[in-house]
Design a protein around this motif. Structure first.
Motif, PDB file in Angstrom:
ATOM      1  N   TYR A  91      41.614  53.117 -24.271  1.00  0.00           N
ATOM      2  CA  TYR A  91      42.259  52.110 -25.128  1.00  0.00           C
ATOM      3  C   TYR A  91      41.243  51.424 -26.040  1.00  0.00           C
ATOM      4  O   TYR A  91      41.463  51.277 -27.241  1.00  0.00           O
ATOM      5  CB  TYR A  91      42.975  51.053 -24.277  1.00  0.00           C
ATOM      6  N   LEU A  92      40.134  51.001 -25.441  1.00  0.00           N
ATOM      7  CA  LEU A  92      39.127  50.285 -26.234  1.00  0.00           C
ATOM      8  C   LEU A  92      38.579  51.159 -27.358  1.00  0.00           C
ATOM      9  O   LEU A  92      38.483  50.730 -28.507  1.00  0.00           O
ATOM     10  CB  LEU A  92      37.966  49.851 -25.333  1.00  0.00           C
ATOM     11  N   SER A  93      38.236  52.406 -27.008  1.00  0.00           N
ATOM     12  CA  SER A  93      37.651  53.291 -28.014  1.00  0.00           C
ATOM     13  C   SER A  93      38.648  53.582 -29.116  1.00  0.00           C
ATOM     14  O   SER A  93      38.293  53.565 -30.300  1.00  0.00           O
ATOM     15  CB  SER A  93      37.206  54.609 -27.394  1.00  0.00           C
ATOM     16  N   ALA A  94      39.891  53.841 -28.724  1.00  0.00           N
ATOM     17  CA  ALA A  94      40.900  54.132 -29.740  1.00  0.00           C
ATOM     18  C   ALA A  94      41.054  52.928 -30.664  1.00  0.00           C
ATOM     19  O   ALA A  94      41.165  53.086 -31.884  1.00  0.00           O
ATOM     20  CB  ALA A  94      42.230  54.474 -29.082  1.00  0.00           C
ATOM     21  N   GLY A  95      40.997  51.726 -30.082  1.00  0.00           N
ATOM     22  CA  GLY A  95      41.081  50.518 -30.903  1.00  0.00           C
ATOM     23  C   GLY A  95      39.922  50.425 -31.882  1.00  0.00           C
ATOM     24  O   GLY A  95      40.120  50.166 -33.073  1.00  0.00           O
ATOM     25  N   VAL A  96      38.704  50.661 -31.388  1.00  0.00           N
ATOM     26  CA  VAL A  96      37.531  50.570 -32.255  1.00  0.00           C
ATOM     27  C   VAL A  96      37.617  51.607 -33.376  1.00  0.00           C
ATOM     28  O   VAL A  96      37.372  51.301 -34.552  1.00  0.00           O
ATOM     29  CB  VAL A  96      36.232  50.773 -31.439  1.00  0.00           C
ATOM     30  N   ILE A  97      38.002  52.841 -33.027  1.00  0.00           N
ATOM     31  CA  ILE A  97      38.091  53.894 -34.039  1.00  0.00           C
ATOM     32  C   ILE A  97      39.143  53.519 -35.084  1.00  0.00           C
ATOM     33  O   ILE A  97      38.919  53.667 -36.293  1.00  0.00           O
ATOM     34  CB  ILE A  97      38.436  55.252 -33.390  1.00  0.00           C
ATOM     35  N   ALA A  98      40.271  53.001 -34.641  1.00  0.00           N
ATOM     36  CA  ALA A  98      41.336  52.641 -35.584  1.00  0.00           C
ATOM     37  C   ALA A  98      40.863  51.570 -36.556  1.00  0.00           C
ATOM     38  O   ALA A  98      41.088  51.674 -37.766  1.00  0.00           O
ATOM     39  CB  ALA A  98      42.573  52.157 -34.822  1.00  0.00           C
ATOM     40  N   VAL A  99      40.178  50.548 -36.036  1.00  0.00           N
ATOM     41  CA  VAL A  99      39.703  49.481 -36.918  1.00  0.00           C
ATOM     42  C   VAL A  99      38.671  50.023 -37.905  1.00  0.00           C
ATOM     43  O   VAL A  99      38.699  49.712 -39.097  1.00  0.00           O
ATOM     44  CB  VAL A  99      39.110  48.314 -36.086  1.00  0.00           C
ATOM     45  N   LEU A 100      37.768  50.880 -37.407  1.00  0.00           N
ATOM     46  CA  LEU A 100      36.751  51.449 -38.293  1.00  0.00           C
ATOM     47  C   LEU A 100      37.395  52.245 -39.419  1.00  0.00           C
ATOM     48  O   LEU A 100      36.973  52.172 -40.574  1.00  0.00           O
ATOM     49  CB  LEU A 100      35.811  52.369 -37.508  1.00  0.00           C
ATOM     50  N   LEU A 101      38.404  53.032 -39.091  1.00  0.00           N
ATOM     51  CA  LEU A 101      39.034  53.862 -40.116  1.00  0.00           C
ATOM     52  C   LEU A 101      39.831  53.005 -41.097  1.00  0.00           C
ATOM     53  O   LEU A 101      39.833  53.262 -42.298  1.00  0.00           O
ATOM     54  CB  LEU A 101      39.929  54.932 -39.484  1.00  0.00           C
ATOM     55  N   PHE A 102      40.472  51.949 -40.580  1.00  0.00           N
ATOM     56  CA  PHE A 102      41.254  51.095 -41.462  1.00  0.00           C
ATOM     57  C   PHE A 102      40.355  50.408 -42.491  1.00  0.00           C
ATOM     58  O   PHE A 102      40.688  50.303 -43.668  1.00  0.00           O
ATOM     59  CB  PHE A 102      42.006  50.044 -40.640  1.00  0.00           C
ATOM     60  N   PHE A 103      39.178  49.954 -42.053  1.00  0.00           N
ATOM     61  CA  PHE A 103      38.254  49.264 -42.957  1.00  0.00           C
ATOM     62  C   PHE A 103      37.168  50.205 -43.490  1.00  0.00           C
ATOM     63  O   PHE A 103      36.111  49.754 -43.905  1.00  0.00           O
ATOM     64  CB  PHE A 103      37.614  48.064 -42.255  1.00  0.00           C
ATOM     65  N   TYR A 104      37.465  51.504 -43.489  1.00  0.00           N
ATOM     66  CA  TYR A 104      36.455  52.496 -43.865  1.00  0.00           C
ATOM     67  C   TYR A 104      35.867  52.226 -45.247  1.00  0.00           C
ATOM     68  O   TYR A 104      34.653  52.223 -45.428  1.00  0.00           O
ATOM     69  CB  TYR A 104      37.080  53.889 -43.815  1.00  0.00           C
ATOM     70  N   LYS A 105      36.747  51.973 -46.232  1.00  0.00           N
ATOM     71  CA  LYS A 105      36.244  51.848 -47.606  1.00  0.00           C
ATOM     72  C   LYS A 105      35.305  50.652 -47.792  1.00  0.00           C
ATOM     73  O   LYS A 105      34.168  50.822 -48.237  1.00  0.00           O
ATOM     74  CB  LYS A 105      37.396  51.803 -48.606  1.00  0.00           C
ATOM     75  N   PRO A 106      35.751  49.420 -47.457  1.00  0.00           N
ATOM     76  CA  PRO A 106      34.824  48.302 -47.638  1.00  0.00           C
ATOM     77  C   PRO A 106      33.579  48.408 -46.753  1.00  0.00           C
ATOM     78  O   PRO A 106      32.488  48.018 -47.162  1.00  0.00           O
ATOM     79  CB  PRO A 106      35.655  47.070 -47.260  1.00  0.00           C
ATOM     80  N   LEU A 107      33.748  48.965 -45.566  1.00  0.00           N
ATOM     81  CA  LEU A 107      32.606  49.107 -44.664  1.00  0.00           C
ATOM     82  C   LEU A 107      31.583  50.097 -45.238  1.00  0.00           C
ATOM     83  O   LEU A 107      30.375  49.882 -45.167  1.00  0.00           O
ATOM     84  CB  LEU A 107      33.112  49.596 -43.310  1.00  0.00           C
ATOM     85  N   LYS A 108      32.099  51.158 -45.814  1.00  0.00           N
ATOM     86  CA  LYS A 108      31.217  52.148 -46.447  1.00  0.00           C
ATOM     87  C   LYS A 108      30.463  51.512 -47.609  1.00  0.00           C
ATOM     88  O   LYS A 108      29.245  51.668 -47.738  1.00  0.00           O
ATOM     89  CB  LYS A 108      32.061  53.335 -46.937  1.00  0.00           C
ATOM     90  N   PHE A 109      31.188  50.748 -48.427  1.00  0.00           N
ATOM     91  CA  PHE A 109      30.570  50.095 -49.586  1.00  0.00           C
ATOM     92  C   PHE A 109      29.463  49.156 -49.114  1.00  0.00           C
ATOM     93  O   PHE A 109      28.312  49.243 -49.551  1.00  0.00           O
ATOM     94  CB  PHE A 109      31.651  49.324 -50.347  1.00  0.00           C
ATOM     95  N   ASP A 110      29.799  48.276 -48.173  1.00  0.00           N
ATOM     96  CA  ASP A 110      28.845  47.266 -47.742  1.00  0.00           C
ATOM     97  C   ASP A 110      27.662  47.879 -46.990  1.00  0.00           C
ATOM     98  O   ASP A 110      26.551  47.376 -47.052  1.00  0.00           O
ATOM     99  CB  ASP A 110      29.550  46.235 -46.849  1.00  0.00           C
ATOM    100  N   SER A 111      27.900  48.983 -46.279  1.00  0.00           N
ATOM    101  CA  SER A 111      26.818  49.569 -45.497  1.00  0.00           C
ATOM    102  C   SER A 111      25.855  50.365 -46.366  1.00  0.00           C
ATOM    103  O   SER A 111      24.653  50.313 -46.166  1.00  0.00           O
ATOM    104  CB  SER A 111      27.388  50.494 -44.416  1.00  0.00           C
ATOM    105  N   PHE A 112      26.389  51.115 -47.318  1.00  0.00           N
ATOM    106  CA  PHE A 112      25.528  52.000 -48.097  1.00  0.00           C
ATOM    107  C   PHE A 112      25.041  51.372 -49.394  1.00  0.00           C
ATOM    108  O   PHE A 112      24.081  51.843 -49.987  1.00  0.00           O
ATOM    109  CB  PHE A 112      26.247  53.323 -48.382  1.00  0.00           C
ATOM    110  N   ASP A 113      25.698  50.315 -49.864  1.00  0.00           N
ATOM    111  CA  ASP A 113      25.277  49.670 -51.107  1.00  0.00           C
ATOM    112  C   ASP A 113      25.542  48.170 -51.003  1.00  0.00           C
ATOM    113  O   ASP A 113      26.426  47.640 -51.672  1.00  0.00           O
ATOM    114  CB  ASP A 113      26.054  50.293 -52.285  1.00  0.00           C
ATOM    115  N   PRO A 114      24.776  47.457 -50.135  1.00  0.00           N
ATOM    116  CA  PRO A 114      25.076  46.046 -49.891  1.00  0.00           C
ATOM    117  C   PRO A 114      25.027  45.186 -51.153  1.00  0.00           C
ATOM    118  O   PRO A 114      25.866  44.301 -51.333  1.00  0.00           O
ATOM    119  CB  PRO A 114      24.011  45.614 -48.875  1.00  0.00           C
TER     120      PRO A 114
END
Ligand SMILES: Nc1ncnc2c1ncn2[C@@H]1O[C@H](COP(=O)(O)OP(=O)(O)O)[C@@H](O)[C@H]1O
Ligand SMILES: [Mg+2]
Lengths: 279, 278
Positions: free
Chosen positions: B133-156
């Motif tokens: 359950y926990l992992s599925a939750g973490v993966i879901a949140v990561l995928l939902f925020f994939y775009k902004p997270l990618k932007f902020d991580s690779f080009d802060p």
């Protein structure tokens, strides 16, 4: 404080700039204090739609801080900033290319994907047809279409700056803020960058504010210049501002302007003062 | 080997944790947080030891300590905690604290061993469900925020320029990382969290020029490492964690070597194409 230069009129209609339209950007009596220090004091100016404003001034004058105020990353202690005649607009209205940007040479991203990061929708990770068109146009405008499939980490400084610019343009902004985009480039790349920015400003009617230390580069492309020194500023055309009398007031010390072969040089007659920005 | 319940549980829990670590690892590397992940693992260890002492489920102690520290680190700003001195002080303090809690409790040795070096084959059905359950939750949140997270991580700098809510993203990511680390501890142990959190993503970075593909390859390396580790351990009786770390090391250095070879070949190709153009 504004230096009253001879004929340095604020609301002057610039040639090519449609004077009757409401200002794209209005800065009204803005003062900013950071860490107990006054960084900007009582600055007022406005920028017309499609106008190219060059910003000059020594390091620490507050040029970057001014951009951060325009972006609402800093709230000024006094004064206000209005955009597009006071109408509040979405975040996409300003495109900003910050001064320093670390790019890991091993960044696993192609230039096209890097530009896609700037697309305005916040969460949707895939691209629709309009997005692809926007990215293609931004790359074309910045003369970077041929770089689209290259790895961003492997591009040269000038090529990278054009990709950064494309990333800011892909949001279709009305105002572009460029913080020293030419500083680490060789003269040829500086000229190419300024040329690209100038043509975007003219063809798309985007207002451009560009910070640079090269007065001659700015002289060739900008409609007007804003000259910032710590605590002082002046705005007007290059001829109006780049006068010994104006610069003396800005710097508060003896500064001379030399014109040679149509180029401008700034010198001090007294002992070298590190605060003066020699152009 | 899958006829045994404990092996089935180990495969189920190991697989989902490997997928989660493969995804989050890509951002951990881009955000330069691998040592903070390691710090979380030591803080989590002391949390789990505390749970053992007071008789809770270790997952509860892990999550409590590591998420609290995620908020603390996020609140102070990541920069302070990226300094190696801060990291070494915090890390050793919590390792020592964990040692204290364990020494005060009755089931010293086995609990400590499991937390430090992992105990994937000793996982109960209830723990497997918690982990899934926990992992599925973490993966879901990561995928939902994939775009902004990618932007902020690779080009802060670009993300801030585009006025993304960078502070919120930073703290949110740390909390996800804390949860992910807690689960990785249950599989490979506190001392070996690096192996699932950073090695697959680091290997993947050398094999592609696209972030999306980097995520996929990283997940693949993570899952292959865990499966291979479980199978090899079953047939040899050597510890699972040993095989997982070894396989991940093989993947990483393999990718490094592959990248190096490709770079050496490329200049020659370019020369020949230039020649044909002229
Ligand atoms: N966050 C801050 N806190 C305190 N002082 C600051 C901050 N940001 C900038 N300053 C100060 O404001 C002045 C102007 O900085 P900046 O706008 O970066 O100048 P410029 O871009 O013209 O070189 C500098 O003296 C700098 O030290
Ligand atoms: Mg600056």
């Amino acid at each position: 404080m504004s230096v009253t230069a001879p004929a340095a009129a604020l609301n002057r209609t610039t040639e090519g700039g449609p004077g009757s339209l409401p200002a794209a950007l209005e800065v009204q009596a803005v003062s900013v204090h950071l860490g107990g220090k006054t960084v900007l004091s009582d600055i007022s100016f406005e920028v017309k739609p499609g106008e190219f404003l060059g910003i000059l001034g020594p390091n620490g004058a507050g040029k970057t801080t001014l951009f951060r105020v325009l972006l609402q990353l800093i709230k000024p202690q006094q004064g206000q900033v209005r955009m597009n005649g006071g109408r509040t607009l979405g975040k996409a209205v300003i495109g900003y290319v910050p001064q320093s940007r670390q790019i890991d040479p091993e960044l696993p991203m192609r230039a096209r994907d890097f530009v896609c990061l700037g697309l305005p929708h916040p969460l949707r990770p895939w691209l629709n047809r309009a997005d692809k068109e926007a990215v293609r146009r931004a790359l074309e405008l910045t003369d970077a279409s041929h770089l689209a499939d290259q790895s961003i980490g492997r591009l040269s400084g000038g090529e990278r700056q054009r990709i950064f610019l494309a990333q800011a343009l892909v949001r279709d902004p009305k105002i572009l803020l460029l913080d020293e985009p030419t500083s680490n480039l060789d003269p040829g790349a500086q000229e190419a960058m300024a040329e690209v920015v100038h043509s975007i400003c003219r063809t798309r009617g985007i207002s451009v504010l560009l910070i640079s230390h090269d007065v001659n580069l700015i002289n060739r492309y900008a409609d007007r210049i804003l000259y910032l020194t710590p605590g002082q500023y002046a705005i007007g055309t290059v001829e109006e501002i780049m006068q010994a009398s104006v610069l003396r007031k800005l710097y508060g010390s003896a500064v001379d302007v030399i014109r040679l072969d149509g180029k401008l040089f700034v010198t001090t007659s007294s002992q070298p003062d590190s605060k003066v920005c020699f152009h | 080997m899958l006829q045994y319940d404990f092996m089935q549980h180990a495969f189920e829990a190991g697989t989902i944790v490997a997928v989660m670590c493969g995804v989050i690892g890509v951002f951990v590397i881009a955000r330069h947080l691998s040592f903070i992940a390691h710090t979380f693992s030591h803080i989590g260890f002391s949390g789990a030891s505390f749970a053992v002492l007071v008789g809770w489920n270790p997952i509860g102690g892990l999550l409590l300590f590591s998420t609290l520290s995620a908020f603390a680190i996020g609140g102070f700003g990541v920069k302070i905690f990226r300094r190696e001195v801060t990291i070494s002080v915090v890390l050793s303090f919590f390792l020592g604290l964990g040692l204290l809690f364990i020494s005060l409790s009755a089931k010293k040795a086995t609990a400590m061993y499991a937390l430090l070096f992992g105990s994937v084959v000793g996982i109960s059905l209830q723990n497997v469900l918690d982990i899934v359950y926990l992992s599925a939750g973490v993966i879901a949140v990561l995928l939902f925020f994939y775009k902004p997270l990618k932007f902020d991580s690779f080009d802060p700098a670009g993300a801030q320029a585009a006025r993304l809510p960078v502070r919120l993203l930073s703290i949110g990511f740390l909390v996800l990382l804390a949860i992910a680390v807690s689960e990785a501890i249950l599989i490979v142990g506190a001392l070996l969290v690096f192996t699932l959190m950073t090695a697959p993503a680091a290997a993947a970075r050398h094999l592609t020029h696209s972030v999306g593909r980097m995520v996929l390859i990283s997940v693949l390396f993570g899952v292959l490492g865990v499966w291979g580790g479980l199978a090899l351990s079953y047939y040899t009786n050597a510890p699972v964690s040993f095989f997982i770390t070894s396989l991940e090391a093989v993947f990483y250095f393999g990718a490094l070597g592959w990248d190096w070879l490709r770079d050496r070949r490329k200049p020659q190709e370019e020369r020949t194409t230039e020649g044909s153009a002229a």
